[in-house]
Design a protein around this motif. Structure first.
Motif, mmCIF file in Angstrom:
data_model
loop_
_atom_site.group_PDB
_atom_site.id
_atom_site.type_symbol
_atom_site.label_atom_id
_atom_site.label_comp_id
_atom_site.label_asym_id
_atom_site.label_seq_id
_atom_site.Cartn_x
_atom_site.Cartn_y
_atom_site.Cartn_z
ATOM 1 N N GLN A 186 1.092 -1.356 -0.158
ATOM 2 C CA GLN A 186 -0.328 0.270 0.110
ATOM 3 C C GLN A 186 0.722 0.638 0.013
ATOM 4 O O GLN A 186 0.718 2.360 -0.507
ATOM 5 N N ARG A 187 1.519 1.141 1.103
ATOM 6 C CA ARG A 187 2.611 2.646 0.944
ATOM 7 C C ARG A 187 3.631 2.255 -0.668
ATOM 8 O O ARG A 187 3.726 3.568 -0.401
ATOM 9 N N VAL A 188 3.713 1.044 -1.217
ATOM 10 C CA VAL A 188 4.893 1.477 -2.108
ATOM 11 C C VAL A 188 4.195 2.499 -3.264
ATOM 12 O O VAL A 188 4.607 2.996 -4.188
ATOM 13 N N VAL A 189 2.615 1.828 -3.141
ATOM 14 C CA VAL A 189 2.255 2.637 -4.676
ATOM 15 C C VAL A 189 1.414 3.537 -4.307
ATOM 16 O O VAL A 189 0.928 4.676 -5.127
ATOM 17 N N ASN A 190 1.243 4.127 -2.797
ATOM 18 C CA ASN A 190 0.644 5.100 -3.160
ATOM 19 C C ASN A 190 1.639 6.567 -3.231
ATOM 20 O O ASN A 190 1.374 7.801 -3.742
ATOM 21 N N GLY A 191 3.166 5.918 -2.758
ATOM 22 C CA GLY A 191 3.813 6.601 -3.260
ATOM 23 C C GLY A 191 4.480 6.900 -5.009
ATOM 24 O O GLY A 191 4.780 8.255 -4.812
ATOM 25 N N LEU A 192 3.919 6.026 -4.995
ATOM 26 C CA LEU A 192 3.977 6.303 -6.756
ATOM 27 C C LEU A 192 3.168 6.876 -7.389
ATOM 28 O O LEU A 192 3.577 8.092 -8.243
ATOM 29 N N TRP A 193 2.197 7.053 -6.950
ATOM 30 C CA TRP A 193 0.947 8.301 -7.247
ATOM 31 C C TRP A 193 1.714 9.400 -6.549
ATOM 32 O O TRP A 193 1.294 10.069 -7.755
ATOM 33 N N ALA A 212 -8.274 -2.356 -4.163
ATOM 34 C CA ALA A 212 -7.641 -2.033 -2.690
ATOM 35 C C ALA A 212 -6.560 -3.676 -2.601
ATOM 36 O O ALA A 212 -6.880 -4.130 -3.604
ATOM 37 N N ILE A 213 -5.812 -3.466 -1.659
ATOM 38 C CA ILE A 213 -4.494 -4.004 -1.093
ATOM 39 C C ILE A 213 -5.374 -4.592 0.226
ATOM 40 O O ILE A 213 -4.394 -3.946 0.811
ATOM 41 N N ARG A 214 -5.427 -5.928 0.255
ATOM 42 C CA ARG A 214 -5.404 -6.557 1.045
ATOM 43 C C ARG A 214 -4.444 -7.657 1.568
ATOM 44 O O ARG A 214 -3.745 -8.073 0.521
ATOM 45 N N ALA A 215 -4.977 -8.204 2.766
ATOM 46 C CA ALA A 215 -4.101 -9.204 3.221
ATOM 47 C C ALA A 215 -5.423 -10.477 3.228
ATOM 48 O O ALA A 215 -6.514 -10.249 4.212
ATOM 49 N N ALA A 216 -4.906 -11.994 3.311
ATOM 50 C CA ALA A 216 -5.508 -12.995 3.681
ATOM 51 C C ALA A 216 -4.399 -14.028 3.802
ATOM 52 O O ALA A 216 -3.833 -14.400 3.297
ATOM 53 N N GLY A 217 -4.086 -13.531 5.154
ATOM 54 C CA GLY A 217 -2.936 -15.166 6.256
ATOM 55 C C GLY A 217 -1.857 -14.451 5.453
ATOM 56 O O GLY A 217 -1.630 -13.138 6.086
ATOM 57 N N ASP A 218 -1.559 -14.806 5.299
ATOM 58 C CA ASP A 218 -0.274 -14.793 5.087
ATOM 59 C C ASP A 218 -0.101 -13.827 2.774
ATOM 60 O O ASP A 218 1.112 -13.429 2.216
ATOM 61 N N VAL A 222 -5.022 -8.338 -4.001
ATOM 62 C CA VAL A 222 -5.177 -6.759 -4.940
ATOM 63 C C VAL A 222 -6.941 -7.032 -5.811
ATOM 64 O O VAL A 222 -6.689 -7.603 -7.080
ATOM 65 N N ASP A 223 -7.695 -6.337 -4.995
ATOM 66 C CA ASP A 223 -9.106 -5.845 -5.638
ATOM 67 C C ASP A 223 -9.505 -8.046 -5.818
ATOM 68 O O ASP A 223 -10.652 -8.429 -6.755
ATOM 69 N N ASN A 224 -9.638 -8.945 -4.283
ATOM 70 C CA ASN A 224 -9.599 -10.081 -4.143
ATOM 71 C C ASN A 224 -8.818 -11.068 -4.509
ATOM 72 O O ASN A 224 -9.224 -12.376 -4.802
ATOM 73 N N ARG A 225 -8.037 -10.592 -5.636
ATOM 74 C CA ARG A 225 -6.726 -12.006 -6.321
ATOM 75 C C ARG A 225 -6.245 -11.989 -5.654
ATOM 76 O O ARG A 225 -5.460 -11.252 -5.107
ATOM 77 N N PRO A 226 -5.337 -13.167 -5.197
ATOM 78 C CA PRO A 226 -3.789 -13.807 -4.799
ATOM 79 C C PRO A 226 -3.018 -13.404 -5.587
ATOM 80 O O PRO A 226 -3.151 -13.564 -6.655
ATOM 81 N N LEU A 227 -2.079 -12.449 -4.422
ATOM 82 C CA LEU A 227 -0.393 -12.327 -5.781
ATOM 83 C C LEU A 227 0.034 -12.900 -5.082
ATOM 84 O O LEU A 227 0.248 -12.997 -3.727
ATOM 85 N N VAL A 228 2.142 -13.577 -5.862
ATOM 86 C CA VAL A 228 2.275 -14.743 -5.411
ATOM 87 C C VAL A 228 3.790 -13.514 -5.367
ATOM 88 O O VAL A 228 3.983 -12.766 -6.545
ATOM 89 N N PRO A 229 4.854 -13.301 -4.331
ATOM 90 C CA PRO A 229 6.021 -12.893 -4.801
ATOM 91 C C PRO A 229 6.857 -13.301 -5.483
ATOM 92 O O PRO A 229 6.609 -14.365 -6.217
ATOM 93 N N PRO A 230 7.591 -12.597 -6.836
ATOM 94 C CA PRO A 230 8.597 -11.327 -6.269
ATOM 95 C C PRO A 230 7.016 -10.479 -6.874
ATOM 96 O O PRO A 230 6.079 -10.349 -7.621
ATOM 97 N N TYR A 231 7.047 -8.953 -5.986
ATOM 98 C CA TYR A 231 5.964 -8.584 -6.721
ATOM 99 C C TYR A 231 6.348 -7.570 -7.766
ATOM 100 O O TYR A 231 7.283 -6.301 -7.272
ATOM 101 N N THR A 232 5.763 -7.333 -9.164
ATOM 102 C CA THR A 232 6.289 -6.272 -10.134
ATOM 103 C C THR A 232 5.558 -5.565 -9.800
ATOM 104 O O THR A 232 4.513 -5.451 -10.771
#
Length: 310
Positions: A186-193, A212-218, A222-232
């Protein structure tokens, strides 16, 4: 006159040859001790019974027979219940497989409907109406964009460390501080904006005003779609200026502190051209466009965005 013989007393009989062995004779004649004799007489008076060693052996034998009987009965019951348990297990597996298949089918339907909704929204936004509609479509994330920009890759640290309660996260609740969290992104995206980005996407997910950027466990969603690292993270804008502005911003320094204190890895590079996909769906339930008549009635004209399209 005849002479009378003197009267003599009769003497004691001669002693027995074994008189000197009276103790030995007593032992031979009374070989059983009186205590043993009394105990034997008491047992006979009580109804007799088996000797104690024999009773112990019989008791042990009875216990072994009972244990063998219990084991045999348990094994028989296990053999009887085994097919029932196997059948129940197979039924549970079939139910899990069926529910999983249904969930996969529903997920495919959701993706299909999301794509359909997004396509219709893009067609509606791209309807004839001049450059203003194109600008609105671009800013809303309803269309694909391309241009110079920035590529930022954020990844978890190689090792994990125990949180010490300090640092930018200010929390001792994370046992794995080397992992990227939702609030970090969230802070990274806000910093880019804030640094001047005109469009942003994370792992191919376009961000909009409704994202929306949220967490579900670990996991990070992003918009209820899980992402896996690395985050590009791809951002459209003046690459060099955007890079310098982000590094000097508070959020850029925050990312640098995460790297130094927690081992989180990241790299930033300016790109001559980046391509961002359109947002999958844009759902607006309440907001309505402001009409010209409403603007005149309020004494205000049409707002100028200050930007054009290219």
């Amino acid at each position: 006159m005849s002479q009378q013989h003197p009267v003599r007393s009769t003497g004691s009989p001669p002693p027995r040859p074994d008189a000197s062995m009276s103790l030995l004779t007593n032992v031979m004649e009374h070989s059983l001790d009186e205590g043993y004799a009394e105990a034997t007489a008491r047992r006979r008076a009580e109804g007799g019974g088996l000797p104690r060693p024999l009773r112990a052996k019989l008791g042990l034998a009875a216990g072994l027979v009972l244990a063998a009987l219990v084991v045999t009965v348990g094994a028989a019951e296990a053999r009887i219940s085994a097919p029932v348990l196997a059948k129940e297990r197979e039924e549970l597996i079939d139910r899990v497989d069926a529910e999983t298949a249904d969930a996969d089918a529903l997920e495919r339907d959701v993706e299909k409907l999301r794509d359909e909704v997004g396509e219709r929204q893009r067609r509606a936004l791209n309807a004839p109406g001049g450059d203003r509609e194109q600008l609105v479509s671009l800013l809303a994330g309803a269309t694909e964009v391309v241009g110079p920009g920035l590529r930022l890759v954020v990844d978890d640290g190689k090792g994990t460390e125990q949180a010490d309660g300090g640092g930018p996260r200010e929390s001792s609740g994370f046992s794995d501080t080397g992992r990227v969290r939702d609030r970090d992104m969230q802070r990274v995206v806000n910093g880019l904006w804030e640094s001047g980005a005109e469009a942003v996407a994370i792992n191919g997910q376009r961000l909009t005003a409704l994202s929306a950027i949220r967490a579900a466990g670990d996991a990070i969603l992003v918009d209820n779609r899980p992402l896996v690292p690395p985050y590009t993270v791809l951002a459209v804008g003046d690459g060099k200026k955007l890079d310098a502005a982000f590094r000097d911003s508070a959020d850029g320094r925050y990312l640098q502190v995460l790297k130094e204190n927690f081992g989180i890895r990241f790299s930033v590079s300016a790109k001559e051209s980046v391509r961002l996909p359109a947002a999958p769906s844009l759902i607006v339930r309440t907001a309505e466009p402001r009409t010209a008549s409403a603007g005149k009635g309020a004494g205000q004209g049409t707002a100028d965005t200050g930007k054009g399209t290219s």
